[in-house]
Design an enzyme around this catalytic site. Structure first.
Site, PDB file in Angstrom:
ATOM      1  N   LYS A 114       0.816  -1.209   0.000  1.00  0.00           N
ATOM      2  CA  LYS A 114       0.000   0.000   0.000  1.00  0.00           C
ATOM      3  C   LYS A 114       0.856   1.269   0.000  1.00  0.00           C
ATOM      4  CE  LYS A 114      -3.988  -2.278   0.612  1.00  0.00           C
ATOM      5  NZ  LYS A 114      -3.607  -3.693   0.825  1.00  0.00           N
TER       6      LYS A 114
HETATM    7  C1  LIG Z   1      -4.339  -4.830   0.464  1.00  0.00           C
HETATM    8  C2  LIG Z   1      -3.560  -6.086   0.438  1.00  0.00           C
HETATM    9  C3  LIG Z   1      -3.848  -7.112  -0.483  1.00  0.00           C
HETATM   10  C4  LIG Z   1      -5.014  -7.024  -1.437  1.00  0.00           C
HETATM   11  O1  LIG Z   1      -4.830  -6.033  -2.415  1.00  0.00           O
HETATM   12  P1  LIG Z   1      -6.089  -5.478  -3.239  1.00  0.00           P
HETATM   13  O2  LIG Z   1      -5.576  -4.357  -4.044  1.00  0.00           O
HETATM   14  O3  LIG Z   1      -7.082  -5.053  -2.206  1.00  0.00           O
HETATM   15  O4  LIG Z   1      -6.593  -6.614  -4.065  1.00  0.00           O
HETATM   16  C5  LIG Z   1      -3.029  -8.229  -0.495  1.00  0.00           C
HETATM   17  N1  LIG Z   1      -2.003  -8.350   0.372  1.00  0.00           N
HETATM   18  C6  LIG Z   1      -1.708  -7.389   1.267  1.00  0.00           C
HETATM   19  C7  LIG Z   1      -0.566  -7.602   2.199  1.00  0.00           C
HETATM   20  C8  LIG Z   1      -2.458  -6.229   1.319  1.00  0.00           C
HETATM   21  O5  LIG Z   1      -2.155  -5.274   2.222  1.00  0.00           O
END
Ligand SMILES: *Cc1c(COP(=O)(O)O)cnc(C)c1O
Length: 500
Positions: A114
């Protein structure tokens, strides 16, 4: 200038700055570029010699046409600086074997992918408010399954003209994730636990964007809402960059020749990350298959295999909590793109999802989806076994989410026999989910003797890896946020916080 249109077709096209400022379209849809953005062959070739930051500028300027290149360069340099990312390549590619590569997206301050978008978004959002002549204070509302929250808090802390309020599911995040959020410092940050799951939190936030009474109450105070969730285009577009960058890294490492295809495997929840991969494919990046890896909340796997999206099933808590999601917001963007911008169909499906919790796409739509995507899921037991086996075979430690990706990829290879070089998006540092990772590697007995912080230290010692800076000393940081509400109290708590 590139315009952005709503997937539901009932809102005015807007500039990218306007789309980023609003977060979600006024008709409840999501903003997407009106026209396809393409990479020319010579542009891809030119990007080979560039570093991550330069590649980011190149890609972002194509989408954000109302920003100057020098503005974007300034934001990119600030976001992906060595103070914030602990790897000089920002998003490096590691090799497991001759056909399997790992794209490490967790070198940012909060140790999950993120950060790749949320270090940049505050710059884009504050510039967007300036560009659109907006005078209001921006309150960023976030629903998090665990990682977005912390990454958004870090990105927005003390950013002038903004406040941020993060809602997380009270029992739905790991000990490390919760501690990261409730110890957050900053004068404009607020963290609220919701008695419910991620879907409750996300629905609550989406409802606030549609709540006219709340909007008026905010307007009186000179406040406007925006979103840092992947419904915001400003969250999505920075994620396109690392797929292109990973591809170019494989070309530079002579794994593939330029023009040859690769697969990407993406551990998926809200469908934001894998959608960014889809946009990179649309731009012309040679991608064979996008492999959508789900956990036991396998609503997307069922959808990609059958064309039926059905959220009427029990919500399961898993060891990959950031993927514990039954309503994947960004799928709406894919449906819009796959149907060549048929907003009528998208509206019908989204109405059906809201009213009946399910919808079914036409067979030609499913065929197109299956052309680009393949999907399966992994159980918690399979995920732990994969962490253990991958560590024993390659000496490489996967986090629980990335392990879901690896497991699903192994099955993909068995089922299809496809030997195309493949990149697995690694979405979090193993230290962020130290409890489950340590249990997988050391066994239940040893894991039971420590809390997550102790297991983090154990992993660090035994696997000879250092604990990332963002996770060091977490257990002794003072707790600063105590609020806990029911889903139906979310709007009230926002009023309360922003009136204070
Ligand atoms: C947010 C997240 C995901 C999922 O990603 P999306 O974009 O919501 O599909 C997978 N793994 C981790 C560690 C995340 O923080």
């Amino acid at each position: 200038m590139m315009k952005y249109v709503s997937t539901r077709g009932q809102a005015q096209p807007v500039s990218s700055a306007e789309a980023i400022k609003l977060g979600i379209a006024p008709d409840g849809g999501l903003f997407v570029p009106e026209e396809e953005v393409r990479l020319k062959c010579d542009e891809l070739a030119a990007m080979r010699g560039m570093n991550y930051q330069e590649r980011a500028v190149m890609v972002l300027t194509k989408f954000l046409t109302d920003f100057l290149e020098k503005e974007i360069k300034e934001y990119v340099d600030a976001a992906y600086s060595p103070e914030r990312f602990d790897h000089p390549h920002v998003a490096p590619v590691a090799r497991l074997d001759n056909s399997t590569y790992i794209l490490e997206l967790w070198h940012g301050p909060t140790c999950a992918f993120k950060d790749m978008a949320l270090q940049l978004l505050p710059h884009l959002l504050t510039a967007s408010t300036r560009k659109t002549g907006e005078k209001a204070h921006i309150a960023v509302l976030v629903a998090t399954s665990g990682d977005t929250g912390k990454a958004a808090l870090e990105g927005f802390k003390d950013v002038p003209g903004t406040s941020i309020i993060v809602f997380y599911p009270a029992q739905g995040v790991s000990q490390v994730q919760e501690r990261q959020m409730v110890t957050q410092e900053g004068s404009n940050v607020h963290v609220v636990a919701v008695e419910g799951n991620f879907d409750d939190a996300q629905n609550g936030v989406k409802a606030m964007f549609q709540n006219q009474g709340l909007e008026t109450a905010m307007a009186v105070r000179g406040i406007k809402f925006s979103s840092a969730n992947s419904i915001n285009w400003g969250r999505l577009v920075p994620q396109v960059v690392y797929y292109i960058s990973a591809y170019l890294d494989l070309v530079s490492a002579d794994v593939i020749e330029e023009g040859m295809p690769v697969n990407f495997v993406v551990p998926t929840g809200n469908f934001g990350n894998i959608l960014a991969a889809f946009y990179s494919k649309q731009m012309g990046l040679p991608i064979n298959k996008l492999i959508c890896a789900a956990n036991a909340n396998n609503v997307l796997t069922d959808f990609i295999n059958s064309g039926v999206y059905d959220r009427n099933r029990s919500f399961k808590k898993t060891i990959s909590p950031s993927m514990d999601i039954l309503i994947s917001s960004n799928l709406e963007r894919l449906l819009y793109e796959i149907t060549e911008h048929n907003d009528q169909k998208v509206r019908d499906w989204m109405d059906s999802l809201r009213e009946r919790g399910r919808y079914e796409v036409d067979s030609w739509v499913l065929e197109r989806i299956q052309n680009s995507f393949w999907s399966d899921f992994a159980t918690d037991e399979e995920t732990k076994a994969t962490i253990r086996d991958t560590y024993n075979t390659y000496g490489y430690l996967l986090d629980t989410h990335t392990a879901v990706g690896k497991k699903v990829y192994d099955r993909y290879v068995r089922v299809t026999g496809d030997t195309t070089p493949t990149v697995i998006a690694s979405t979090a540092s193993p230290f962020k989910f130290a409890g489950s990772v340590a249990e997988a590697v050391f066994g239940m007995e040893i894991a039971a003797e420590h809390d997550e912080f102790g297991l983090s230290r154990l992993l660090s010692e035994k696997c000879n890896l250092s604990i990332p800076k963002g996770l060091q000393g977490l257990e002794t940081r003072p707790i600063r946020h105590y609020r806990k509400v029911l889903p139906e109290e979310m709007a009230n708590v926002v009023l309360d916080i922003l009136s204070g």
